[in-house]
Design a protein around this motif. Structure first.
Motif, PDB file in Angstrom:
ATOM      1  N   VAL A  33       0.864  -1.181   0.000  1.00 38.59           N
ATOM      2  CA  VAL A  33       0.000   0.000   0.000  1.00 38.59           C
ATOM      3  C   VAL A  33       0.901   1.231   0.000  1.00 38.59           C
ATOM      4  O   VAL A  33       1.672   1.443   0.940  1.00 38.59           O
ATOM      5  N   GLU A  34       0.846   1.992  -1.075  1.00 39.42           N
ATOM      6  CA  GLU A  34       1.698   3.183  -1.240  1.00 39.42           C
ATOM      7  C   GLU A  34       0.789   4.355  -1.601  1.00 39.42           C
ATOM      8  O   GLU A  34       0.135   4.346  -2.632  1.00 39.42           O
ATOM      9  N   ARG A  35       0.779   5.368  -0.730  1.00 36.38           N
ATOM     10  CA  ARG A  35      -0.195   6.453  -0.932  1.00 36.38           C
ATOM     11  C   ARG A  35       0.201   7.399  -2.066  1.00 36.38           C
ATOM     12  O   ARG A  35      -0.629   8.132  -2.584  1.00 36.38           O
ATOM     13  N   ALA A  42       8.945  10.882  -0.817  1.00 33.39           N
ATOM     14  CA  ALA A  42       9.589   9.688  -0.255  1.00 33.39           C
ATOM     15  C   ALA A  42      11.090   9.898  -0.098  1.00 33.39           C
ATOM     16  O   ALA A  42      11.735  10.476  -0.973  1.00 33.39           O
ATOM     17  N   SER A  43      11.642   9.404   0.983  1.00 27.37           N
ATOM     18  CA  SER A  43      13.097   9.518   1.202  1.00 27.37           C
ATOM     19  C   SER A  43      13.874   8.875   0.065  1.00 27.37           C
ATOM     20  O   SER A  43      14.925   9.382  -0.336  1.00 27.37           O
ATOM     21  N   SER A  44      13.365   7.751  -0.420  1.00 28.13           N
ATOM     22  CA  SER A  44      14.111   7.017  -1.443  1.00 28.13           C
ATOM     23  C   SER A  44      14.256   7.821  -2.736  1.00 28.13           C
ATOM     24  O   SER A  44      15.162   7.559  -3.519  1.00 28.13           O
ATOM     25  N   ALA A  45      13.348   8.773  -2.963  1.00 26.99           N
ATOM     26  CA  ALA A  45      13.429   9.595  -4.168  1.00 26.99           C
ATOM     27  C   ALA A  45      14.265  10.853  -3.934  1.00 26.99           C
ATOM     28  O   ALA A  45      14.608  11.553  -4.886  1.00 26.99           O
ATOM     29  N   SER A  49      21.933   8.849  -1.678  1.00 24.39           N
ATOM     30  CA  SER A  49      22.217   7.516  -2.253  1.00 24.39           C
ATOM     31  C   SER A  49      23.696   7.141  -2.262  1.00 24.39           C
ATOM     32  O   SER A  49      24.248   6.792  -3.294  1.00 24.39           O
ATOM     33  N   SER A  50      24.301   7.218  -1.110  1.00 22.45           N
ATOM     34  CA  SER A  50      25.706   6.843  -1.002  1.00 22.45           C
ATOM     35  C   SER A  50      25.809   5.619  -0.103  1.00 22.45           C
ATOM     36  O   SER A  50      24.894   5.332   0.670  1.00 22.45           O
ATOM     37  N   ILE A  51      26.916   4.911  -0.240  1.00 22.00           N
ATOM     38  CA  ILE A  51      27.079   3.658   0.511  1.00 22.00           C
ATOM     39  C   ILE A  51      28.480   3.578   1.071  1.00 22.00           C
ATOM     40  O   ILE A  51      29.443   3.924   0.394  1.00 22.00           O
ATOM     41  N   GLU A 172      -3.928   5.277   1.089  1.00 18.41           N
ATOM     42  CA  GLU A 172      -3.228   5.616   2.330  1.00 18.41           C
ATOM     43  C   GLU A 172      -3.759   4.779   3.488  1.00 18.41           C
ATOM     44  O   GLU A 172      -4.975   4.664   3.662  1.00 18.41           O
ATOM     45  N   VAL A 173      -2.866   4.241   4.276  1.00 14.37           N
ATOM     46  CA  VAL A 173      -3.275   3.506   5.476  1.00 14.37           C
ATOM     47  C   VAL A 173      -3.673   4.530   6.539  1.00 14.37           C
ATOM     48  O   VAL A 173      -2.860   5.367   6.934  1.00 14.37           O
ATOM     49  N   VAL A 174      -4.938   4.440   6.992  1.00 13.44           N
ATOM     50  CA  VAL A 174      -5.406   5.385   8.026  1.00 13.44           C
ATOM     51  C   VAL A 174      -5.838   4.654   9.299  1.00 13.44           C
ATOM     52  O   VAL A 174      -6.213   5.293  10.280  1.00 13.44           O
ATOM     53  N   TYR A 304      14.928  12.416   6.549  1.00 11.08           N
ATOM     54  CA  TYR A 304      15.484  11.191   7.128  1.00 11.08           C
ATOM     55  C   TYR A 304      14.356  10.536   7.913  1.00 11.08           C
ATOM     56  O   TYR A 304      13.548  11.239   8.537  1.00 11.08           O
ATOM     57  N   GLU A 305      14.317   9.200   7.914  1.00 10.80           N
ATOM     58  CA  GLU A 305      13.384   8.504   8.812  1.00 10.80           C
ATOM     59  C   GLU A 305      14.179   8.282  10.092  1.00 10.80           C
ATOM     60  O   GLU A 305      14.854   7.284  10.291  1.00 10.80           O
ATOM     61  N   TYR A 306      14.122   9.306  10.950  1.00 13.22           N
ATOM     62  CA  TYR A 306      15.072   9.437  12.049  1.00 13.22           C
ATOM     63  C   TYR A 306      14.607   8.675  13.287  1.00 13.22           C
ATOM     64  O   TYR A 306      13.525   8.938  13.827  1.00 13.22           O
TER      65      TYR A 306
END
Ligand SMILES: Cc1cc2nc3c(=O)[nH]c(=O)nc-3n(C[C@H](O)[C@H](O)[C@H](O)COP(=O)(O)OP(=O)(O)OC[C@H]3O[C@@H](n4cnc5c(N)ncnc54)[C@H](O)[C@@H]3O)c2cc1C
Length: 379
Positions: A33-35, A42-45, A49-51, A172-174, A304-306
């Motif tokens: 489920v992706e709203r 989104a953080s991923s976008a 992107s470093s490793i 969206e999950v509510v 960040y998902e802190y």
């Protein structure tokens, strides 16, 4: 009834979906489920992107080591070229930061990382374009570190998961219960296992089921700049202040960590241009004279998902609500860890236990028990 429902279709959620769906031992039904199918926030976008291998927590080293191997094989595994570059990371330390850098080096060496410590003279020799003023020691990763196209990794996981039959629902999950979610559209979906991979919003989603999860959105600005005379081949440099810079094509990108106390949860996703003026530019111009002439050509902000508890991932089943699995809280190192975490969560769901990397230390239990696994190298 689905076998697995994943909340959030970013790199983490989509990696879990792909790892599960591509395992021959799995024959169940998966829904993500992706709203926001555009992934605008989104953080991923919005990632740098470093490793790297240079962490202070051995488990993070192992997660990223699997990550780099996976990225190198992305073409074969996911049919995508991620433009992986491997010029390494260069952490700089002042005199005060030297003991921590040496302690981290000991951990990294024991884990077999290719890292070398450089005193100022050796640093100047290796990277003649750097000013060693105020530097007592540097730590240079000579292999397995660099950067790649993170949004392309996320899209490839998503595309390949869908090809394998994973269903993506744009909603969206509510509402959240042990075996069901309520969607904004009014629909209700049931599942045997629910995975919480909602990135910076994971704390909010957990709260829907009255579960306390210390993960919140913390804004980070990234500045893209041009210079007249590039200094030469450059690794990802992290200054003593935490300000960082790396090449991005013919440009450079850089950013900094806002001061504690000036880093509220959920601040609007607006670029903080004063961070460039007050912190990023002065620091970089001082450290790399060629950057004195830097000209900002673009900028963006992402969350960040802190994890406010210990800045490490929270992965695994909820100790009481066993149908609920977490995969969140990576605090700025999640995209590089998405391949390994996807594999680990798939193992947990399929086999009831981790089979390769044991992520038990990153379990939710540590929060209730007040046992942080603190990562010191958060950039
Ligand atoms: C500026 C910046 C630089 C970074 N640099 C690096 C780096 O160099 N290296 C690194 O490894 N990591 C880095 N990160 C961190 C990395 O990008 C993240 O750890 C990673 O992308 C997290 O992936 P995710 O799938 O968990 O979250 P996301 O990509 O945010 O995906 C979560 C998804 O959940 C969805 N969602 C949320 N709530 C709901 C809901 N209620 N219902 C349905 N859907 C929902 C959202 O729409 C979103 O698409 C950086 C992050 C930022 C912002």
């Amino acid at each position: 009834m689905f076998d697995v429902l994943i909340v959030g279709g970013g790199a983490m959620g989509s990696s879990i979906a792909w790892h599960l769906a591509s395992d021959p031992a799995f024959s169940g039904k998966i829904v993500v489920v992706e709203r926001d199918p555009t992934y605008a926030r989104a953080s991923s976008a919005l990632s740098a992107s470093s490793i790297r291998q240079q962490f202070s927590t051995p488990l993070n080293i192992h997660l990223s080591r699997y990550g780099i191997g996976f990225l190198r094989k992305a073409h074969q595994l996911l049919g995508v070229d991620l433009g992986l570059k491997e010029p390494g990371y260069l952490f700089l330390a002042s005199d005060a930061g030297q003991p921590a850098m040496r302690a981290n080096h000991a951990i990294q060496s024991a884990e077999g990382c290719a890292v070398e410590l450089l005193e100022p003279a050796a640093l100047r020799k290796r990277f003649p374009w750097i000013s060693t003023e105020g530097i007592a020691l540097a730590s240079h990763g000579t292999a397995n570190e660099g950067w790649f196209d993170g949004p392309a990794l996320m899209q490839a996981f998503r595309r390949k998961a869908r090809e394998l039959g994973v269903q993506y629902v744009g909603d969206e999950v509510v509402g959240l219960a042990p075996h069901a979610v309520a969607l904004r559209s009014g629909e209700r979906l049931e599942a045997k296992t629910i995975v919480l991979a909602a990135g910076p919003w994971s704390g909010e989603v957990a709260a829907l089921a009255d579960i306390a999860l210390p993960v919140e959105p913390r804004r980070r600005s990234v500045f893209v700049f041009d210079v007249r005379e590039p200094p030469g081949p450059t690794p990802l440099v992290i200054d003593v202040t935490g300000t960082w810079v790396r090449p991005e094509g013919r440009f450079y990108i850089g950013g900094t960590t806002p001061a504690e106390g000036n880093d509220p949860a959920g601040a609007p996703l607006e670029v903080q241009h004063q961070e460039w003026d007050d912190m990023v530019w002065p620091t970089l111009a001082n450290r790399v004279p060629a950057f004195e002439a830097a000209k900002v050509v673009n900028a963006w902000a992402g969350y960040y998902e802190y994890n406010t508890f210990d800045q490490n991932g929270i992965v695994g089943r909820h100790p009481e609500v066993e149908s609920l699995v977490f995969a969140t809280g990576f605090s700025g190192h999640g995209i590089q860890q998405s391949p390994a975490v996807g594999r680990a969560v798939a193992e947990l769901i399929l086999h009831g236990a981790y089979r390769t990397l044991d992520l038990t230390p990153f379990g939710y239990e540590r929060i209730a028990a007040g046992r942080p696994v603190r990562e010191l190298n958060v950039v």
